[in-house]
Design a protein around this motif. Sequence first.
Motif, PDB file in Angstrom:
ATOM      1  N   THR A 264       0.850  -1.178   0.000  1.00 56.96           N
ATOM      2  CA  THR A 264       0.000   0.000   0.000  1.00 56.96           C
ATOM      3  C   THR A 264       0.889   1.231   0.000  1.00 56.96           C
ATOM      4  O   THR A 264       1.635   1.441   0.948  1.00 56.96           O
ATOM      5  CB  THR A 264      -0.914   0.021   1.237  1.00 56.96           C
ATOM      6  OG1 THR A 264      -1.717  -1.153   1.259  1.00 56.96           O
ATOM      7  CG2 THR A 264      -1.813   1.251   1.216  1.00 56.96           C
ATOM      8  N   PRO A 265       0.851   2.042  -1.037  1.00 53.35           N
ATOM      9  CA  PRO A 265       1.674   3.256  -1.051  1.00 53.35           C
ATOM     10  C   PRO A 265       1.324   4.182   0.109  1.00 53.35           C
ATOM     11  O   PRO A 265       0.207   4.178   0.618  1.00 53.35           O
ATOM     12  CB  PRO A 265       1.309   3.911  -2.391  1.00 53.35           C
ATOM     13  CG  PRO A 265       0.790   2.800  -3.241  1.00 53.35           C
ATOM     14  CD  PRO A 265       0.099   1.872  -2.285  1.00 53.35           C
ATOM     15  N   SER A 266       2.295   4.979   0.530  1.00 54.51           N
ATOM     16  CA  SER A 266       2.012   5.995   1.531  1.00 54.51           C
ATOM     17  C   SER A 266       0.971   6.965   0.987  1.00 54.51           C
ATOM     18  O   SER A 266       0.950   7.268  -0.195  1.00 54.51           O
ATOM     19  CB  SER A 266       3.289   6.758   1.893  1.00 54.51           C
ATOM     20  OG  SER A 266       4.223   5.903   2.492  1.00 54.51           O
ATOM     21  N   GLY A 267       0.120   7.459   1.854  1.00 51.97           N
ATOM     22  CA  GLY A 267      -0.953   8.356   1.432  1.00 51.97           C
ATOM     23  C   GLY A 267      -2.257   7.606   1.258  1.00 51.97           C
ATOM     24  O   GLY A 267      -2.292   6.397   1.033  1.00 51.97           O
ATOM     25  N   TYR A 268      -3.352   8.319   1.339  1.00 53.49           N
ATOM     26  CA  TYR A 268      -4.661   7.702   1.190  1.00 53.49           C
ATOM     27  C   TYR A 268      -4.869   7.219  -0.237  1.00 53.49           C
ATOM     28  O   TYR A 268      -4.593   7.930  -1.201  1.00 53.49           O
ATOM     29  CB  TYR A 268      -5.773   8.699   1.541  1.00 53.49           C
ATOM     30  CG  TYR A 268      -5.792   9.151   2.979  1.00 53.49           C
ATOM     31  CD1 TYR A 268      -5.543   8.260   4.021  1.00 53.49           C
ATOM     32  CD2 TYR A 268      -6.083  10.471   3.300  1.00 53.49           C
ATOM     33  CE1 TYR A 268      -5.578   8.673   5.337  1.00 53.49           C
ATOM     34  CE2 TYR A 268      -6.128  10.896   4.616  1.00 53.49           C
ATOM     35  CZ  TYR A 268      -5.871   9.998   5.631  1.00 53.49           C
ATOM     36  OH  TYR A 268      -5.906  10.410   6.943  1.00 53.49           O
TER      37      TYR A 268
END
Length: 421
Positions: A87-91
């Motif tokens: 899951t990449p950083s950030g929403y």
Amino acid sequence: MPKHTLKRPRTLIAAVSSGALAVTALAVAGTAGAAPATATAHTATTSHPAWRQLCGAPSTTVASCDVLQVTNPAEPVSAFGITPDATPSGYGPGDLQSAYNLTSDGGSGQTIAVIDAYDDPDAASDLATYRKQYGLPACTASNGCFKEVNSSGKSSPLPSKASANQGAEDSLDLDMVSAIAPDAKILFVEASKGGLSNMGAAVNEAVKLGAKFVSNSYIYKESSSDSTDDKDYYDHPGVAVVAGSGDWDYSWGVGYPSSSPYVVSVGGTSLVKSSNTRGWNETVWNTKSGEGTGSGCSAYEPKPSWQKDTGCSKRMTADVAAVADPGHGVAVYDSYQEKGWGVYGGTSAATPVIAGVYADAGTPASGSNPASFPYADPSALNDVTSGNNGSCSPAYFCTAEKGYDGPTGLGTPNGTAAFHD
């Protein structure tokens, strides 16, 4: 089509130094070989994020993008492409759909136009990476979902290549539309330059090509000739034309085309995971003096009949709001001028989010003004009642309160009920 006239020269710029472009993108962590990530709510960045504005503040003759980029990554490693089981950083899409009570298959049968200046040659491939990372349906030219054209509606020649930070702006817009309305088609219209006549021509072309939702992540300082520009470029009955209120807080003033009564004006919030029933909390985005969501009472634009606040005799901004705080920002993939995955904020995040929610809600009625829709059902929004973006009188021009206020309008999406007629 409206006549393309311009009462004053206005140019889109990104006023940053070339050295500032060498920013390490936020990393993703995971194990190769697994399935694409399913986004879940998580902390957006490090506990002490730092960021920069990518564009300088506009004036009546100079426009700007509304985007900020986080500069201290959670992991100090560049991350390119797709990282399975990560899951990449950030929403990501799942976070935003959760926060705003949206389904994961919104936008079916709709076309959302994204308006930007100059050409981003990596827009399609970067969009494909974002969507594949999060398991969203493919949206490409070959399957008819993604179309990239100039402001005459032609796929060739496209404008000259974007400089400075426009590539990051493009990716932010396209990724947020995808996150909120994954099943919608995307029409990416690239204006030849950033002047108002160029951007306005792109808006007109998007509507001509059938888009019922138009996202505009650019801003000018308002001017006495805006009412003429309204009629030339932004008065499109039955089309949700959406624009952000700016990133320079209340003190900077009112921005255009957000101030147009024919445009949905979008403010910005700080969106944070919470233990409350909703699972999220939102306050007015205001990180420091000169940096926060815009709002205010227009000096020129007439007050629309559906706007009932009594302290401003003319058009008040904003109407609604969405995520914008870079300290709790959104994940974006841009390889044209950045290094892959990054975290971004600004009302350039909120604007395509709201455009996507309108698409989720369905086609506006012929002849309608979609900016009026939330005012008919404000109880269907998340009312933001905390925070401010400066000092003002009356207080609601810059301070959140129950019901309508300038920084967040009537509130943020809680499903789609407030976004259709």
